[in-house]
Write a protein that holds these residues in place. Structure first.
Motif, PDB file in Angstrom:
ATOM      1  N   UNK A  18       0.836  -1.205   0.000  1.00 27.70           N
ATOM      2  CA  UNK A  18       0.000   0.000   0.000  1.00 27.70           C
ATOM      3  C   UNK A  18       0.878   1.265   0.000  1.00 27.70           C
ATOM      4  N   UNK A  19       1.744   1.326  -1.033  1.00 32.47           N
ATOM      5  CA  UNK A  19       2.622   2.491  -1.223  1.00 32.47           C
ATOM      6  C   UNK A  19       3.446   2.798   0.031  1.00 32.47           C
ATOM      7  N   UNK A  20       3.870   1.753   0.731  1.00 35.48           N
ATOM      8  CA  UNK A  20       4.761   1.938   1.866  1.00 35.48           C
ATOM      9  C   UNK A  20       4.059   2.233   3.176  1.00 35.48           C
ATOM     10  N   UNK A  21       2.706   2.134   3.188  1.00 31.59           N
ATOM     11  CA  UNK A  21       1.984   2.421   4.450  1.00 31.59           C
ATOM     12  C   UNK A  21       2.201   1.319   5.465  1.00 31.59           C
ATOM     13  N   UNK A  36       9.700  15.494  -8.071  1.00 29.76           N
ATOM     14  CA  UNK A  36       8.357  14.970  -7.815  1.00 29.76           C
ATOM     15  C   UNK A  36       7.636  14.851  -9.153  1.00 29.76           C
ATOM     16  N   UNK A  37       6.508  14.176  -9.124  1.00 33.07           N
ATOM     17  CA  UNK A  37       5.755  14.024 -10.371  1.00 33.07           C
ATOM     18  C   UNK A  37       5.256  15.375 -10.894  1.00 33.07           C
ATOM     19  N   UNK A  78       7.313   6.436 -10.344  1.00 35.03           N
ATOM     20  CA  UNK A  78       8.667   6.784 -10.779  1.00 35.03           C
ATOM     21  C   UNK A  78       9.632   5.758 -10.210  1.00 35.03           C
ATOM     22  N   UNK A  79      10.766   6.260  -9.733  1.00 38.38           N
ATOM     23  CA  UNK A  79      11.763   5.319  -9.200  1.00 38.38           C
ATOM     24  C   UNK A  79      11.653   5.202  -7.687  1.00 38.38           C
ATOM     25  N   UNK A  80      11.980   4.015  -7.198  1.00 37.26           N
ATOM     26  CA  UNK A  80      12.077   3.805  -5.757  1.00 37.26           C
ATOM     27  C   UNK A  80      13.545   3.954  -5.392  1.00 37.26           C
ATOM     28  N   UNK A  81      13.844   4.863  -4.485  1.00 38.55           N
ATOM     29  CA  UNK A  81      15.242   5.151  -4.162  1.00 38.55           C
ATOM     30  C   UNK A  81      15.482   4.970  -2.659  1.00 38.55           C
ATOM     31  N   UNK A 107       6.214   9.693  -1.177  1.00 38.27           N
ATOM     32  CA  UNK A 107       6.832   8.972  -0.051  1.00 38.27           C
ATOM     33  C   UNK A 107       7.081   7.509  -0.396  1.00 38.27           C
ATOM     34  N   UNK A 108       6.206   6.942  -1.236  1.00 39.37           N
ATOM     35  CA  UNK A 108       6.366   5.532  -1.613  1.00 39.37           C
ATOM     36  C   UNK A 108       7.703   5.305  -2.301  1.00 39.37           C
TER      37      UNK A 108
END
Ligand SMILES: Cc1cc2nc3c(=O)[nH]c(=O)nc-3n(C[C@H](O)[C@H](O)[C@H](O)COP(=O)(O)OP(=O)(O)OC[C@H]3O[C@@H](n4cnc5c(N)ncnc54)[C@H](O)[C@@H]3O)c2cc1C
Length: 319
Positions: free
Chosen positions: A137-140, A235-236, A254-257, A274-275
């Motif tokens: 869930x997008x890092x939640x 950011x987007x 986008x990219x996960x960093x 934040x994800x």
């Protein structure tokens, strides 16, 4: 456990950092359960470089040398890896959750009729089973997952797992395999500017958002990044506005960093952003709105105008 395999990742004949991270993570898993680490190297002319993987805990390298493997294509890599994994029957297979690994992992799991835990940020072994921690869930939330099926495949988020040098050289064995029907070919490559640091491998990232206001203003972000030896992210909103290329976008689409330091300038901290950067080790937020959500995620919050703060930071770095 019969052993832990990694699928090495190379680009233009050089191993990518994620290969060393995966090897080091695999060594830890293998140490706990008593197996050895084998690396699968797919490429062309990689033979001489394979032994160096021993430095990161790889005992044996299976090297497939074929001109059709010089550049990554889904068919060739998935066919080759699936055939060799079926043959070697490892219990665990690790690869990077890089662009390439994200593409390869799913296809491979389907071919082997097993499951995959993607984008993992931690690994453990419980009762002989690999337990992989991964964001959902997008890092939640972070979930601990066990893959049912064999082998257990997990892809590792780049820059999260430490590279650990244990010394030694790996034994290298040439392997041949039928690559099957390859339906796609690389006809052209768009190479990023010379010297540009890859966002997913960067130790430091300075990112700009809508608060930067226009493309030209990214000069101050570039300047700070240059002084810190950092990559520039966005950011987007900044990407959608045409101020930065999509390759710079950090986030869910986008990219996960996972850099050691992420400096967010004029970015509000939407969940989708934040994800992509929430697992950075240290986060600095520069935002004139004290209530911006990014501040609740940041380790250091600067409430101020980025057009004052960012140039001041550049001066401090000079000092
Ligand atoms: C399906 C989906 C996927 C998405 N994927 C992504 C993604 O991958 N990545 C991503 O980033 N977003 C993504 N988004 C968009 C996301 O929801 C936000 O709209 C976006 O992240 C907002 O970008 P921003 O923070 O730059 O802009 P804003 O939310 O407009 O924030 C700008 C910030 O700049 C601050 N500011 C303004 N001027 C200054 C100044 N002079 N000095 C300091 N601070 C200032 C403001 O206080 C504000 O907090 C996605 C959205 C959806 C629906």
């Amino acid at each position: 456990m019969a052993g832990v395999w990694i699928i090495a990742e190379q680009r233009d004949g050089d191993f990518r950092k994620i290969t060393f991270e995966a090897a080091s993570a695999a060594k830890k898993v293998a140490d706990e359960v008593g197996g050895e680490v084998t690396a699968l190297v797919l490429g062309s002319g990689m033979g001489d470089k394979c032994a160096e993987l021993g430095k990161y805990g790889v005992a044996k390298v299976l090297c497939v040398d074929d001109a059709s493997l010089a550049d990554y294509t889904t068919d060739a890599y998935a066919n080759a890896a699936a055939a060799l994994i079926k043959d070697g029957a490892p219990d665990v297979v690790l690869l990077g959750a890089s662009m390439q690994g994200k593409d390869l992992g799913g296809r491979l799991a389907a071919k082997l009729d097993t499951g995959i835990a993607v984008d993992c940020t931690a690994l453990a072994v419980t009762d002989g089973k690999l337990v992989a921690t991964r964001p959902m869930y997008a890092g939640k939330v972070y979930a601990d997952v066990v893959v049912n099926g064999s082998p257990q495949i997990a892809s590792l988020r780049p820059n999260v797992f430490d590279v650990v040098e244990v010394g030694g050289e790996a034994a290298v064995e040439a392997a041949s395999v039928d690559l099957g029907e390859i339906k796609a070919a690389v006809v052209d490559k768009l190479v990023a500017e010379e010297g540009k640091i890859d966002l997913t491998e960067a130790n430091i990232i300075v990112s700009g958002g809508r608060g930067v206001k226009e493309a030209e203003n990214f000069d101050i972000i570039e300047e700070l990044a240059g002084k810190l030896g950092a990559a520039v992210g966005a950011s987007r909103s900044a990407v959608d506005a045409g101020w930065r290329p999509h390759t710079d976008q950090v986030g869910q689409t986008g990219k996960v960093v996972t850099p050691n330091l992420y400096v967010a300038c004029g970015i509000s901290g939407a969940i989708q952003h934040l994800a992509g950067m929430g697992s950075s080790k240290v986060i600095v937020a520069i935002n004139k709105d004290a209530d911006a959500p990014i501040h609740s995620k940041a380790d250091f919050c600067v409430v101020g105008d980025l057009f004052d703060v960012v140039p001041e930071l550049s001066k401090e770095v000079d000092k």
